[in-house]
Design a protein around this motif. Structure first.
Motif, PDB file in Angstrom:
ATOM      1  N   LEU A  24     -27.036  -7.463  20.474  1.00 17.29           N
ATOM      2  CA  LEU A  24     -27.129  -8.766  21.102  1.00 17.29           C
ATOM      3  C   LEU A  24     -28.259  -9.552  21.365  1.00 17.29           C
ATOM      4  O   LEU A  24     -28.329 -10.901  21.291  1.00 17.29           O
ATOM      5  CB  LEU A  24     -26.081  -8.437  22.206  1.00 17.29           C
ATOM      6  N   LEU A  25     -29.221  -8.689  21.833  1.00 17.23           N
ATOM      7  CA  LEU A  25     -30.427  -9.231  22.276  1.00 17.23           C
ATOM      8  C   LEU A  25     -31.286  -9.816  20.897  1.00 17.23           C
ATOM      9  O   LEU A  25     -31.782 -11.004  20.767  1.00 17.23           O
ATOM     10  CB  LEU A  25     -31.186  -8.547  23.259  1.00 17.23           C
ATOM     11  N   GLN A  27     -29.919 -10.794  18.131  1.00 17.54           N
ATOM     12  CA  GLN A  27     -28.947 -11.911  17.611  1.00 17.54           C
ATOM     13  C   GLN A  27     -29.373 -13.161  18.486  1.00 17.54           C
ATOM     14  O   GLN A  27     -29.609 -14.292  18.022  1.00 17.54           O
ATOM     15  CB  GLN A  27     -27.638 -11.832  17.533  1.00 17.54           C
ATOM     16  N   ALA A  28     -29.531 -12.953  19.929  1.00 18.67           N
ATOM     17  CA  ALA A  28     -29.890 -13.998  20.617  1.00 18.67           C
ATOM     18  C   ALA A  28     -31.179 -14.763  20.377  1.00 18.67           C
ATOM     19  O   ALA A  28     -31.462 -15.924  20.433  1.00 18.67           O
ATOM     20  CB  ALA A  28     -29.904 -13.840  22.281  1.00 18.67           C
ATOM     21  N   ARG A  29     -32.142 -13.991  20.145  1.00 20.80           N
ATOM     22  CA  ARG A  29     -33.695 -14.363  19.817  1.00 20.80           C
ATOM     23  C   ARG A  29     -33.502 -15.116  18.521  1.00 20.80           C
ATOM     24  O   ARG A  29     -34.496 -15.916  18.379  1.00 20.80           O
ATOM     25  CB  ARG A  29     -34.568 -13.015  19.721  1.00 20.80           C
ATOM     26  N   HIS A  31     -31.078 -16.766  17.394  1.00 18.83           N
ATOM     27  CA  HIS A  31     -30.323 -18.087  17.839  1.00 18.83           C
ATOM     28  C   HIS A  31     -29.193 -18.059  16.880  1.00 18.83           C
ATOM     29  O   HIS A  31     -28.760 -19.115  16.249  1.00 18.83           O
ATOM     30  CB  HIS A  31     -31.131 -19.311  17.587  1.00 18.83           C
ATOM     31  N   PRO A  35     -21.789 -16.000  21.888  1.00 17.37           N
ATOM     32  CA  PRO A  35     -22.143 -16.302  23.114  1.00 17.37           C
ATOM     33  C   PRO A  35     -22.255 -14.974  23.899  1.00 17.37           C
ATOM     34  O   PRO A  35     -21.263 -14.126  23.754  1.00 17.37           O
ATOM     35  CB  PRO A  35     -21.381 -17.219  23.710  1.00 17.37           C
ATOM     36  N   TRP A  36     -23.172 -14.712  24.671  1.00 22.24           N
ATOM     37  CA  TRP A  36     -23.125 -13.568  25.486  1.00 22.24           C
ATOM     38  C   TRP A  36     -21.923 -13.263  26.589  1.00 22.24           C
ATOM     39  O   TRP A  36     -21.410 -12.152  26.719  1.00 22.24           O
ATOM     40  CB  TRP A  36     -24.418 -13.380  26.608  1.00 22.24           C
TER      41      TRP A  36
END
Length: 383
Positions: A24-25, A27-29, A31, A35-36
């Protein structure tokens, strides 16, 4: 982990959650991804059932199967695939092959539908089948190992139970043996003492010498009885048995002394021994002595005044034959109808001694009056 398996399952669930959080982290970096607030609750829900897989294996497996659909569809990490493999392994180990096979069919059906919806290549299905096969084989191995350990523990428990039962039986047999020995010793000694005390009371003034011999016989009989009782009681006291020497038990070679004591008590005894009494097995020799002792004690108690007793002991090649006959109180004792009687404690003890070594005992009234006891003991001659 073995003592607290739930702790291990919780650590496994936390490890899967940690990997999914790393995904998840990542994928968040970059972008992209979900959503979390959508991914995090679904990740937690996906791995949480793993912590309860041992307690509720079947329910946990199907909850994982349902949650794996949105989790894999949203590509939230490896939690769905790993949890599905753990669920299949758990079904094989803790539930059974039939339910595990149904679960595999359900998993393959869900995987085929997901591949059809994504137009995934067929190689993915082959990989999934191989992974499920590996989980199945691993579950079979662990399940067989657990079944083996359970069987070993059950057998050990059974052996402990049988050992305890054998110990109780041995204790009961030893108590029965001690009870028979106590009966024989006490009955004989008390009968002799009573007869001698009565004789001493009559001869105290008219013939002091006879009274003195009677009192001496009472003293000797009491000492012998106390010595035998002390030996029997030492069997119940292991510490004293190890510290003090044991007094030897009487044997068939002691019949002369026994007949002499009964003669001194006032009953003429004719003793006839054919063959050597040495070399007999200890149990047979003691049994012969006790049967003669009990029979002569009964003669003292029940035969009446003026009775005589004959004891014949014959050792043949393969047996020892014992016969005790008295001629007293024939009419009163002839009222007993059958030669094989239930009898009192003494007769029961004699019969048990004979049967213990494969022998036979018969007791009953003689046709012309009196009482007869006949016993045979099979025995091998010592080389």
């Amino acid at each position: 982990m073995r003592a607290h398996p739930a702790v291990g399952d919780c650590l496994l669930a936390l490890s899967l959650l940690f990997v999914d959080l790393l995904v998840l982290l990542s994928q968040a970096r970059q972008h992209h991804g979900q959503p979390w607030y959508v991914a995090l609750p679904l990740d937690v829900a996906m791995v949480a059932p793993v912590a309860f897989r041992r307690k509720y294996p079947q329910v946990t497996a199907y909850v994982i199967l349902v949650l794996s659909v949105p989790h894999s569809a949203l590509q939230l990490g490896i939690g769905s695939a790993t949890a599905s493999c753990v669920a299949l392994y758990t079904m094989v180990v803790y539930v059974g092959r039939r339910q595990a096979a149904l679960y595999v069919v359900a998993q393959l059906a869900v995987a085929v539908l997901q591949m059809w919806a994504r137009w995934a290549p067929g190689i993915t299905l082959i990989i999934i089948v191989l992974i499920f096969a590996l989980c199945w084989v691993l579950g079979e191995f662990v399940g067989a190992r657990q079944a083996y350990h359970a069987e070993v523990e059950a057998r050990l428990h059974l052996l402990e139970t049988e050992r305890d039962q054998a110990g109780r039986i041995a204790v009961a047999e030893e108590r029965g043996r001690i009870a028979r020995e106590l009966h024989d010793v006490v009955a004989h000694a008390v009968s002799v003492i009573v007869v001698q005390a009565d004789g001493a009371s009559y001869a105290l003034r008219s013939d002091p010498a006879v009274a003195e011999r009677a009192v001496r016989t009472i003293s000797d009989t009491g000492r012998q009885a106390l010595a035998e009782l002390r030996r029997l009681l030492q069997v119940l006291r292991n510490e004293e048995v190890t510290r003090e020497p044991r007094i030897p038990q009487p044997t068939a070679e002691s019949l002369e002394d026994l007949a002499g004591r009964v003669r001194a008590a006032g009953v003429p005894v004719e003793l006839s021994i054919e063959g050597e009494m040495t070399g007999l097995p200890a149990g047979v020799s003691l049994g012969v002595y006790r049967i003669v002792q009990e029979s002569l004690t009964n003669t003292l108690k029940h035969a009446g005044p003026g009775a005589r007793a004959q004891v014949r002991v014959r050792r043949a090649e393969n047996l020892v034959d014992v016969e005790i006959v008295d001629d007293g109180a024939g009419k009163a004792r002839a009222l007993v109808p059958a030669p094989d009687l239930p009898g009192g404690n003494g007769l029961i003890g004699m019969r048990e001694r004979a049967h213990l070594f494969g022998g036979i005992l018969q007791a009953g009234p003689c046709p012309g009056g009196g009482w007869r006891v006949h016993a045979t003991f099979p025995v091998r001659l010592d080389p």
